[in-house]
Design an enzyme around this catalytic site. Structure first.
Site, PDB file in Angstrom:
ATOM      1  N   LYS A 121     -12.076  -4.493  18.632  1.00 54.12           N
ATOM      2  CA  LYS A 121     -10.696  -4.873  18.931  1.00 54.12           C
ATOM      3  C   LYS A 121     -10.207  -4.360  20.287  1.00 54.12           C
ATOM      4  CE  LYS A 121     -10.147  -5.187  13.999  1.00 54.12           C
ATOM      5  NZ  LYS A 121      -9.477  -4.799  12.753  1.00 54.12           N
TER       6      LYS A 121
ATOM      7  N   ASN B 143       0.851  -1.192   0.000  1.00 56.78           N
ATOM      8  CA  ASN B 143       0.000   0.000   0.000  1.00 56.78           C
ATOM      9  C   ASN B 143       0.882   1.235   0.000  1.00 56.78           C
ATOM     10  OD1 ASN B 143       0.579   0.706   2.881  1.00 56.78           O
ATOM     11  ND2 ASN B 143      -0.490  -1.226   3.248  1.00 56.78           N
TER      12      ASN B 143
ATOM     13  N   PRO C  55      -3.054 -12.364   9.691  1.00 57.33           N
ATOM     14  CA  PRO C  55      -3.464 -12.259  11.093  1.00 57.33           C
ATOM     15  C   PRO C  55      -3.870 -10.827  11.425  1.00 57.33           C
ATOM     16  CG  PRO C  55      -1.066 -12.496  10.899  1.00 57.33           C
ATOM     17  CD  PRO C  55      -1.640 -12.768   9.556  1.00 57.33           C
TER      18      PRO C  55
END
Length: 423
Positions: free
Chosen positions: A339, A208, A303
């Site tokens: 999260k 990115n 992950p």
């Protein structure tokens, strides 16, 4: 950072004196007020007029000069300084200071000041390695002077070795650090930065546009504020910040392993890296050749590092980032709730001045208690300072209420989060 800070800059008689001119220019550019003391030998290498022009202030050379209203120069300058820095510091001036000799304006000012003193040695490698010079440097350090390690490389005398004056940005960073309050001195920050690369053959990869600038700014500011800092970074073109422990990684899985290995010693985790969500399911051992038909790559999930941290967060402060192109607040809240973050820093990649590559950002900070702070366009160093202020605020709240369970997410945020649990 340096606005209105008062710096007394001492210049001694070494060839590296020319770098003091650029340092003065940069300090003044940052808003510092610089007063220059030059030794008689320094004036052989660079003119007082040059330093007066760059500092915007008279240059001081005469030990017996008065400044105004009969003020004695070395006492007035000693009292004026927030920091005294000697660039370059020759073996001669280091030896004099270490021996308590005060026979010119610079050394008498050193003796009289109560401000921090930064010594930047620069000399021939043989002089630097001389046992007496080393003893003098060690003696200064033991007496509370701050000594910046010289660089190694080609020297003006034609030889190579240790003894080069550090580059101006490194000296300036040390000055910034010495003049910054150490309000994070007891913290160990784990910061991630930059992109990850996910290869699908030996020469190609998915990545990115992340430059790493936001994470590096956070690491730099945290170190200035006294924290122990571990910076785990994907590939970038940025210099490693001074004074941090640096771990270089490439892929998301490498970053995950480095983070989880370092996590036990961290008290604060700031996940500023742009970690790839997916990687090629198969990595070809040989370069893939171009063919006439289209190519299809199968991707598999990487992950989720911050989610894994959130499940074993304990009393750590966990900070995440959300770069979005739509529904900024809703998506950021969804990530924060899912999260288990303490707060999240969100920015809209479609806004001018925000996002990857640039030196500026436009951020919105949302915390678990339902507070939202929208900030204007600012440079990333300033944004890093605000993010660390929020870390300190949470830290201080916990200290003032020991044993209190972590605050649950506000009901409003939890409702929004349940609807927007983005991975």
């Amino acid at each position: 950072m340096l606005k209105d800070r008062k710096i007394v800059l001492g210049i001694t008689g070494g060839i590296a004196a020319y770098k003091a001119a650029e340092l003065t220019r940069q300090l003044v550019k940052e808003g510092a007020k610089v007063k220059v003391i030059m030794t008689r030998h320094a004036a052989e290498f660079i003119t007082p007029l040059t330093m007066q022009t760059l500092s915007g202030s008279p240059v001081f050379l005469d030990m017996f000069a008065t400044i105004k209203d009969f003020e004695i120069a070395h006492i007035a300058l000693a009292d004026y300084a927030d920091l005294l820095v000697i660039v370059p510091a020759t073996a001669n001036v280091i030896g004099k200071i270490a021996s308590g000799i005060a026979d010119d304006l610079l050394t008498t000012t050193v003796m009289a000041t109560r401000a921090p003193i930064l010594i930047c040695p620069a000399m021939n490698v043989k002089m630097f390695e001389n046992a007496i010079a080393q003893e003098n440097i060690q003696k200064l350090a033991e007496h509370g002077f701050h000594v910046l390690e010289p660089a190694a490389g080609e020297l003006a005398c034609g030889t190579s070795g240790k003894g080069r004056l550090p580059e101006v940005p490194e000296i300036q960073e040390e000055i910034e650090t010495l003049l910054t309050e150490k309000d994070l001195a007891e913290e160990h920050l784990l910061v991630t930065a930059g992109p990850t690369r996910e290869p699908f053959d030996p020469v190609r990869f998915i990545t990115n546009y992340s430059s790493g600038k936001m994470g590096y700014a956070i690491a730099t500011m945290a170190r200035r504020r006294g924290a122990t800092v571990t910076l785990i970074s994907g590939p970038t073109q940025l210099p490693v910040p001074s004074g941090v422990r640096f771990l270089s990684v490439s892929s998301a899985r490498e970053m995950r392993d480095a983070v989880m290995t370092t996590l036990p010693e961290a008290t604060v985790v700031i996940k500023a890296a742009a970690v790839a969500d997916y990687r090629p399911a198969v990595r070809q051992e040989q370069k893939m050749k171009k063919k006439d038909e289209d190519l299809t790559l199968k991707l598999e999930r990487n992950p989720d590092i911050i989610q894994e941290i959130g499940k074993q967060k304990e009393n750590r402060i966990l900070v995440g980032f959300a770069m979005e192109s739509e529904h900024l607040v809703e998506h950021a809240i969804g990530k924060m709730v899912a999260k288990n973050m303490d707060f999240i820093v969100a920015n809209d990649v479609t806004k001018q001045g925000a996002g990857f590559q640039g030196d500026t950002n436009i951020i919105t900070i949302l915390d678990r208690e339902g507070e939202m702070e929208e900030l204007p366009l600012m440079d990333k160093m300033a944004a890093a300072g605000i993010i660390l202020d929020k870390v300190r605020e949470i830290r201080d709240t916990r200290r003032n209420h020991p044993g209190q369970e972590q605050d649950p997410f506000s009901s409003a945020w939890k409702t929004v989060g349940e609807k927007n649990k983005l991975q």
